[in-house]
Structures are given as C-alpha cells and as structure tokens.
Design an enzyme around this catalytic site. Structure first.
Site, PDB file in Angstrom:
ATOM      1  N   TYR A 138      34.866 -25.441  66.319  1.00 47.00           N
ATOM      2  CA  TYR A 138      35.819 -24.831  67.254  1.00 47.00           C
ATOM      3  C   TYR A 138      35.397 -23.433  67.727  1.00 47.00           C
ATOM      4  O   TYR A 138      36.002 -22.891  68.653  1.00 47.00           O
ATOM      5  CB  TYR A 138      37.209 -24.740  66.621  1.00 47.00           C
ATOM      6  CG  TYR A 138      37.867 -26.073  66.326  1.00 47.00           C
ATOM      7  CD1 TYR A 138      37.372 -27.264  66.856  1.00 47.00           C
ATOM      8  CD2 TYR A 138      38.990 -26.140  65.513  1.00 47.00           C
ATOM      9  CE1 TYR A 138      37.984 -28.477  66.580  1.00 47.00           C
ATOM     10  CE2 TYR A 138      39.614 -27.348  65.230  1.00 47.00           C
ATOM     11  CZ  TYR A 138      39.096 -28.520  65.760  1.00 47.00           C
ATOM     12  OH  TYR A 138      39.708 -29.713  65.478  1.00 47.00           O
ATOM     13  N   LYS A 193      29.609 -32.674  55.987  1.00 43.21           N
ATOM     14  CA  LYS A 193      28.777 -33.865  56.239  1.00 43.21           C
ATOM     15  C   LYS A 193      27.325 -33.426  56.049  1.00 43.21           C
ATOM     16  O   LYS A 193      26.495 -33.489  56.961  1.00 43.21           O
ATOM     17  CB  LYS A 193      29.008 -34.395  57.665  1.00 43.21           C
ATOM     18  CG  LYS A 193      30.273 -35.201  57.833  1.00 43.21           C
ATOM     19  CD  LYS A 193      30.274 -36.501  57.073  1.00 43.21           C
ATOM     20  CE  LYS A 193      29.488 -37.582  57.786  1.00 43.21           C
ATOM     21  NZ  LYS A 193      29.527 -38.870  57.024  1.00 43.21           N
ATOM     22  N   ASP A 225      34.219 -37.917  55.657  1.00 45.03           N
ATOM     23  CA  ASP A 225      34.767 -39.270  55.837  1.00 45.03           C
ATOM     24  C   ASP A 225      35.271 -39.827  54.501  1.00 45.03           C
ATOM     25  O   ASP A 225      36.363 -40.380  54.409  1.00 45.03           O
ATOM     26  CB  ASP A 225      33.738 -40.213  56.490  1.00 45.03           C
ATOM     27  CG  ASP A 225      32.354 -40.136  55.862  1.00 45.03           C
ATOM     28  OD1 ASP A 225      32.120 -39.245  55.015  1.00 45.03           O
ATOM     29  OD2 ASP A 225      31.494 -40.961  56.210  1.00 45.03           O
ATOM     30  N   ASP A 249      40.918 -29.044  59.828  1.00 42.98           N
ATOM     31  CA  ASP A 249      42.016 -29.362  60.736  1.00 42.98           C
ATOM     32  C   ASP A 249      42.436 -30.821  60.534  1.00 42.98           C
ATOM     33  O   ASP A 249      43.619 -31.138  60.341  1.00 42.98           O
ATOM     34  CB  ASP A 249      41.509 -29.133  62.175  1.00 42.98           C
ATOM     35  CG  ASP A 249      42.597 -29.285  63.212  1.00 42.98           C
ATOM     36  OD1 ASP A 249      43.781 -29.278  62.846  1.00 42.98           O
ATOM     37  OD2 ASP A 249      42.246 -29.409  64.409  1.00 42.98           O
ATOM     38  N   ASP A 253      45.993 -32.571  58.328  1.00 40.96           N
ATOM     39  CA  ASP A 253      47.026 -33.468  58.881  1.00 40.96           C
ATOM     40  C   ASP A 253      47.170 -34.707  57.994  1.00 40.96           C
ATOM     41  O   ASP A 253      48.276 -35.181  57.729  1.00 40.96           O
ATOM     42  CB  ASP A 253      46.668 -33.905  60.311  1.00 40.96           C
ATOM     43  CG  ASP A 253      47.135 -32.888  61.355  1.00 40.96           C
ATOM     44  OD1 ASP A 253      47.269 -31.706  60.996  1.00 40.96           O
ATOM     45  OD2 ASP A 253      47.351 -33.268  62.523  1.00 40.96           O
TER      46      ASP A 253
HETATM   47  P1  ATP Z   1      48.784 -29.499  67.867  1.00 39.08           P
HETATM   48  O1  ATP Z   1      47.536 -30.131  68.363  1.00 39.08           O
HETATM   49  O2  ATP Z   1      49.236 -28.310  68.642  1.00 39.08           O
HETATM   50  O3  ATP Z   1      48.763 -29.262  66.379  1.00 39.08           O
HETATM   51  P2  ATP Z   1      49.877 -32.110  67.950  1.00 39.08           P
HETATM   52  O4  ATP Z   1      49.534 -32.681  69.257  1.00 39.08           O
HETATM   53  O5  ATP Z   1      49.044 -32.472  66.760  1.00 39.08           O
HETATM   54  O6  ATP Z   1      49.951 -30.533  68.081  1.00 39.08           O
HETATM   55  P3  ATP Z   1      52.574 -31.962  66.968  1.00 39.08           P
HETATM   56  O7  ATP Z   1      53.264 -31.075  67.901  1.00 39.08           O
HETATM   57  O8  ATP Z   1      52.235 -31.399  65.629  1.00 39.08           O
HETATM   58  O9  ATP Z   1      51.314 -32.585  67.704  1.00 39.08           O
HETATM   59  O10 ATP Z   1      53.425 -33.280  66.777  1.00 39.08           O
HETATM   60  C1  ATP Z   1      52.904 -34.459  66.205  1.00 39.08           C
HETATM   61  C2  ATP Z   1      54.086 -35.364  65.801  1.00 39.08           C
HETATM   62  O11 ATP Z   1      54.735 -34.791  64.685  1.00 39.08           O
HETATM   63  C3  ATP Z   1      55.121 -35.491  66.893  1.00 39.08           C
HETATM   64  O12 ATP Z   1      55.627 -36.793  66.951  1.00 39.08           O
HETATM   65  C4  ATP Z   1      56.186 -34.540  66.475  1.00 39.08           C
HETATM   66  O13 ATP Z   1      57.469 -34.886  66.895  1.00 39.08           O
HETATM   67  C5  ATP Z   1      56.098 -34.543  64.951  1.00 39.08           C
HETATM   68  N1  ATP Z   1      56.457 -33.223  64.417  1.00 39.08           N
HETATM   69  C6  ATP Z   1      55.708 -32.113  64.495  1.00 39.08           C
HETATM   70  N2  ATP Z   1      56.341 -31.078  63.939  1.00 39.08           N
HETATM   71  C7  ATP Z   1      57.530 -31.548  63.496  1.00 39.08           C
HETATM   72  C8  ATP Z   1      58.659 -30.955  62.824  1.00 39.08           C
HETATM   73  N3  ATP Z   1      58.679 -29.671  62.496  1.00 39.08           N
HETATM   74  N4  ATP Z   1      59.699 -31.744  62.535  1.00 39.08           N
HETATM   75  C9  ATP Z   1      59.704 -33.040  62.851  1.00 39.08           C
HETATM   76  N5  ATP Z   1      58.677 -33.662  63.469  1.00 39.08           N
HETATM   77  C10 ATP Z   1      57.604 -32.929  63.795  1.00 39.08           C
END
Ligand code: ATP
Length: 360
Positions: A138, A193, A225, A249, A253
């Site tokens: 990044y 990796k 992976d 990152d 998740d």
């Molecule tokens: P970024 O790339 O900016 O991290 P993203 O595209 O990964 O964002 P998010 O905004 O984190 O996406 O959302 C991913 C999913 O998780 C969505 O469906 C969202 O509704 C859910 N989500 C994210 N944060 C919350 C929260 N605080 N409470 C409930 N659901 C959430």
C-alpha cells in the site's frame, strides 16, 4: 481544562454514530475533567463539499492532540479519476504524515454465541495482529503506473528500518501478554510470502534478526495463504502476528469474522508520537442512518486509546478506565440483553451504547 485533548473525526456513513457512541462511553468511564473531545471535519462527504478529505486544520489538530479517535471514512461513489476511493485518503494521509507504523488489531472472542467456528468458546481466540502500516504494497498508493491501458503496476516497498521497528513492536507486545490460549507460550508469528517474493523473504529475515533479542519469545513463521487456514482451524495457537501491510489488512478481516465480524474488531494505529483509533471496519454505507451499526469496535478502540495514553503518560486512572470499558463490553455481551444486530441480536447502536454505560 481537561488533562487530555482528543481530536475526533466522525467521518462518513456509520462513522458519526459509532464515534459518538465511543465518546459517550469514554466520557462516562473517565469523567469530564480527564478527556476533552474536539470534533474536526474530514472524509469523503467533506471532500465533495470542500475539495479536502483531510483539511489542514484537521491535520494540525490531530497532530497536536494527545490522541485521535475516528469513526470511519469513505463513500463508494466518491472516487478519484483512477477509480480509487477518496475516503481512504483520510486515514492514509494521517498514517503516512504522522508515521503511524504499527496497526494493532486485537482479535478476541467474547462470551456468547458469536463465532462461526464450531466449539470455540470465549478465551480460546485471543491474539493480536500487528499490521505494518506505512510500507508494503500500500505504500505506493497514488504512485502506481498504468501503461497504455494495458499494463498496471504497484510497487511493494520494504525497508530494514520499517520492518525492524514493527517487528520490535510485536515482540515487545508479546512480552506484555500471557501467551497463546492453547499452550500459554509467548509467540510471534511472522506472516509473509517469503517463498515467492524477495521483499517478503527480506521481511522474514529482518524479523528473524529482531527475534534474536527476544529469546524468551517463540518465533513462528506462516505464509499468508496458509495462515488463513490456521486462523480457522487452530486460532488458539496464536499470540501476536506481525504481517506486511496488505496481508495484515486481509487477515485481520478474516480474524474479525472468526469472533463475530467487523462490528467487534477494534484498531489502533500507533507511531512514536501519535495514535489514531478507529474500528477496523469501514463506513458501511449499506446500514448508514438506520441506528443498527455496532458501536463495539469503536468503543473497544477507545479503550485501546486509553491503554496507549496510560502507557505514555504513566496514568493509572486511564488504565483503570480502559479495563472498566472492556469489562463492561464483556458483561454486556454475556448478559445478552443488548446484543447488536451483526452479532445476532436486536439492539440498536444507541441501545448497545446505553447498556455499556450502565454496566460501567
Ligand atoms: P473499508 O474498505 O473502508 O474497510 P469495506 O468495504 O471493507 O470498507 P465495511 O464498511 O467495513 O466495508 O463493511 C463491510 C460489511 O460489514 C458491510 O456489510 C457492513 O454493513 C458491515 N459492517 C461494517 N461495520 C459494521 C458495524 N460497525 N456494525 C455492523 N455491521 C458492520
């Protein structure tokens, strides 16, 4: 005047609601003479109005404050001509300008039926991902090359200094913890990796050098992976994981999903002088304005903020307040009366916040 000045940037989407929730809990836990919150504009919607995603005044205030608390930034429809999202620039600029090199992402399973993994109970998942935050893939954001609409490149950047400092951070952190849930061993896992790219082999080699200074901590390696499988099958093996920016990152998740989702995953981005705290999630435009977002990630990020401040200023009262917030979140989830929607409950953002304040 309050002892600590906190700059807040509420941002976009669910940012304002989760940020306000965290401020409420922090004020309740610390009292009004401890923390002063000063809100500043920034984010994708602000960019549309003013042309600046992170206005200079906001940046200066962030730099001068004791800490920064952020909701979330980004709107999918607000993009640069190259297609990348404007909102991300808010925290990216803060990261790079304030040199916030260690992104701390705790992954912890709380009591309650929140993990999609079979037979995993509270305490069995409790590790911290340290995502290198200023280098890696990044680092070249905005400087990638698109050639004749045929070839696109982005460069992965690693420096000895950058890898050394984040590796040291990971080992120091492991020293302060109680080891992995499975065997109690203090362990740092290097995620890369190294088998494929020279830059990752360098990352691993520098981490290995740093490990020599920490004979009390087990050094472990995992390919990026392979670790996605391990984090599902044996998450209790992990204590601290240090990873290159993009891998950190992605795996954070995944880790968040194993303990209930993005709504419960806090994050702190730390440098030698500044700290930025926000939930690991984005601005969740799909649920904006519905009062259904979980405030837990931002509230727990607020507790991380207090821990970081307590450490820097040797302030036991802040540490106690952090502990009370974390215990209150634990209690709220265990009681089951105010469970946010993303964890299977029915409580709104404001109801969860109120219950956490009550349980303080
Ligand atoms: P970024 O790339 O900016 O991290 P993203 O595209 O990964 O964002 P998010 O905004 O984190 O996406 O959302 C991913 C999913 O998780 C969505 O469906 C969202 O509704 C859910 N989500 C994210 N944060 C919350 C929260 N605080 N409470 C409930 N659901 C959430």
């Amino acid at each position: 005047m309050a002892k600590y000045q906190i700059a807040t940037i509420e941002g976009d989407g669910i940012g304002p609601e989760v940020c306000r929730a965290a401020v409420k809990v922090l004020q309740e836990a610390c009292g009004l003479d401890m923390l002063a919150f000063n809100d500043f504009p920034g984010g994708a919607a602000h960019y549309v109005k003013s042309g600046a995603v992170l206005p200079e005044d906001t940046f200066n205030a962030c730099k001068q404050s004791h800490a920064i608390l952020h909701g979330a930034a980004g709107l999918p429809e607000v993009t640069y001509p190259d297609g990348t999202e404007v909102g991300n620039d808010l925290h990216l600029q803060l990261r790079f300008k304030l040199d916030l090199y260690a992104n701390v992402r705790p992954i912890r399973l709380y009591q309650g039926d929140f993990s999609p993994l079979k037979n995993r109970t509270a305490g069995e998942i409790d590790y911290i991902i340290i995502r290198e935050n200023t280098e890696g893939l990044y680092a070249s954001r905005g400087a990638g090359v698109l050639l004749r609409g045929e070839v696109a490149t982005d460069t992965l950047v690693m420096t000895r200094k950058g890898v050394e400092r984040v590796a040291k951070f990971a080992f120091e952190l492991s020293r302060k913890r109680h080891g992995a849930p499975a065997d109690g061993k203090r362990r740092v896992t290097v995620c890369d990796k190294a088998n494929i790219l020279r830059s990752y082999a360098f990352f691993r080699a520098v981490c290995t050098d740093v490990a020599q200074g920490y004979p009390d901590i087990e050094l472990d390696y995992a390919y990026a992976d392979a670790i996605t499988v391990h984090l599902i099958k044996r998450p209790d093996f992990y204590d601290v994981i240090v990873a290159e920016n993009m891998f950190g990152d992605v795996i954070s998740d995944l880790g968040a999903a194993t303990v209930g989702g993005m709504g419960i995953a806090p994050s702190g981005e730390l440098g030698d002088h500044n700290g930025l705290f926000q939930g690991a999630h984005g601005s969740a435009p799909d649920i904006t304005g519905l009062n259904v977002a979980s405030p837990l990630a931002t509230i727990l990020s607020g507790a991380l903020m207090l821990r970081w401040l307590a450490d820097r200023h040797a302030d036991q009262a802040l540490l106690d307040a952090a502990q009370r917030i974390e215990t209150s979140v634990e209690k709220t989830l265990a009681q089951g009366r105010a469970i946010p929607r993303d964890l299977g409950g029915m409580a709104s953002c404001t109801e969860v916040t109120a219950e956490i304040c009550r349980n303080l």
